[in-house]
Design an enzyme around this catalytic site. Structure first.
Site, mmCIF file in Angstrom:
data_model
loop_
_atom_site.group_PDB
_atom_site.id
_atom_site.type_symbol
_atom_site.label_atom_id
_atom_site.label_comp_id
_atom_site.label_asym_id
_atom_site.label_seq_id
_atom_site.Cartn_x
_atom_site.Cartn_y
_atom_site.Cartn_z
ATOM 1 N N LYS A 197 0.699 -1.134 -0.094
ATOM 2 C CA LYS A 197 -0.054 -0.081 -0.073
ATOM 3 C C LYS A 197 0.868 1.375 -0.036
ATOM 4 C CE LYS A 197 -4.201 -2.213 1.681
ATOM 5 N NZ LYS A 197 -5.154 -2.381 2.776
ATOM 6 N N ARG A 227 -2.497 -10.042 5.902
ATOM 7 C CA ARG A 227 -3.135 -10.421 4.444
ATOM 8 C C ARG A 227 -1.971 -9.534 3.592
ATOM 9 N NH1 ARG A 227 -5.645 -7.186 0.880
ATOM 10 N NH2 ARG A 227 -7.283 -8.266 -0.558
HETATM 11 C C1 7PM Z 1 -6.454 -2.401 -5.414
HETATM 12 C C2 7PM Z 1 -6.061 -1.641 -4.486
HETATM 13 C C3 7PM Z 1 -7.085 -3.647 -5.182
HETATM 14 C C4 7PM Z 1 -5.743 -1.989 -3.036
HETATM 15 C C5 7PM Z 1 -7.308 -3.917 -3.939
HETATM 16 C C6 7PM Z 1 -6.566 -3.013 -2.732
HETATM 17 C C7 7PM Z 1 -7.722 -5.113 2.631
HETATM 18 C C8 7PM Z 1 -8.829 -5.921 2.427
HETATM 19 C C9 7PM Z 1 -8.129 -5.006 0.454
HETATM 20 C C10 7PM Z 1 -7.400 -4.819 4.068
HETATM 21 C C11 7PM Z 1 -8.989 -6.310 4.496
HETATM 22 C C12 7PM Z 1 -5.495 -4.235 -1.312
HETATM 23 C C13 7PM Z 1 -6.582 -3.428 -1.267
HETATM 24 N N1 7PM Z 1 -7.542 -4.513 1.477
HETATM 25 N N2 7PM Z 1 -9.680 -6.517 3.493
HETATM 26 N N3 7PM Z 1 -8.950 -5.701 1.076
HETATM 27 N N4 7PM Z 1 -8.071 -5.647 4.926
HETATM 28 N N5 7PM Z 1 -9.464 -7.478 5.582
HETATM 29 O O1 7PM Z 1 -4.381 -3.618 -0.896
HETATM 30 O O2 7PM Z 1 -6.531 -4.230 4.594
HETATM 31 O O3 7PM Z 1 -5.260 -5.412 -1.109
HETATM 32 S S1 7PM Z 1 -8.108 -4.494 -0.998
#
Ligand code: 7PM
Length: 276
Positions: free
Chosen positions: A221, A256
């Protein structure tokens, strides 16, 4: 601590790694549905080999600024991948969705865990999740993905996140779900500035007072890119692994991540320290 996950159990007496499987279409390959399905399954199998305990399957891009996808499109992306991995591997499968309909279908197709970045606030989600009998991860997000980075203001981000999660825990209990089925997540990057995200990381252990397992996701991120001065997401592996380790040190039970092999290796060092 152990959590019942459908026909399997999640043992959180040691930290667990959740591998991210994104089923949103890859703009670089135009091979159609079957190629996308195959690519997703292959990626999951690789993460399992690398030591992932859980695979988190998502079909909606919640990237800041992303536009919503239809529920049908999300189901068409996620369910075939879920079914195929279920038939080929013995691993816990999580579904990253806010859709009540997908929660119901995913449970029918063998999902073990529901992961909702909207903490079951969409119409019907609370009842649908409750009816599956599966555990649910409740995440904090301020605003909606399309606009969430425009209005990130908090008096005390940790207090706000805690209060929000507590209210969602209560809503779940009122819907008939027992606390043994719930996990919490501070939602790094969801309607937060980099400063807010680091306050949350530094004070992550304060969420432990809610007495639920903590899931944390900061993999690749912007908060990692800023600290390490890495503009490109695929150059953020080292920073992400360091961040995952800090999350576990501050109380996370599940991290994650995109980079499963690297994270598993880093956690082995922590495990060796803790068992000394
Ligand atoms: C594009 C940019 C696609 C960012 C997806 C994302 C989380 C999550 C996501 C989190 C939980 C990513 C995000 N982030 N579920 N889903 N916690 N529980 O960076 O921080 O994967 S989507």
């Amino acid at each position: 601590m152990k959590i019942a996950c459908g026909d399997r159990t999640l043992d959180l007496t040691q930290p667990r790694v959740m591998g991210i499987l994104n089923t949103t279409p890859d703009s670089f390959s135009d091979g159609g549905r079957f190629a996308q399905l195959d690519r997703g399954v292959q990626h999951a199998l690789r993460m399992i080999e690398e030591g992932a305990d859980i695979i988190d399957i998502g079909g909606e891009s919640t990237r800041p600024g992303a536009l919503p996808v239809s529920e049908q499109e999300e189901m068409d992306r996620v369910l075939p991948v879920l079914e195929k991995i279920r038939s080929e591997a013995d691993v816990l499968l999580s579904v990253d969705t806010s859709s009540a309909q997908l929660m119901t279908e995913a449970a029918r197709c063998g999902a073990n865990l529901l992961n909702d970045v909207r903490a079951l606030q969409r119409p019907g989600a609370l009842a649908a999740a409750a009816a599956t009998g599966l555990p649910v991860c409740l995440m904090h997000m301020q605003g909606q993905p399309a606009t969430m980075q425009q209005e990130a203001h908090y008096d005390d981000v940790v207090a706000t996140v805690k209060t929000f999660l507590l209210s969602r825990i209560e809503a779940c209990e009122q819907a008939g779900m027992s606390k043994e089925r719930l996990l919490i997540d501070p939602g790094f990057g969801f309607g937060k500035t980099v400063e807010h995200n680091y306050q949350l990381l530094n004070r992550l252990s304060e969420l432990q007072s809610l007495n639920l397992p903590i899931l944390a996701g900061l993999s690749r991120k912007a908060m990692i890119g800023l600290a390490t001065q890495q503009e490109k997401a695929d150059r953020r592996v080292i920073g992400s692994v360091a961040g995952a380790l800090l999350c576990v040190l501050h109380g996370a039970g599940i991290v994650r991540v995109h980079d499963v092999a690297e994270t598993v290796e880093a956690l082995a060092v922590m495990k060796a320290m803790r068992s000394s």
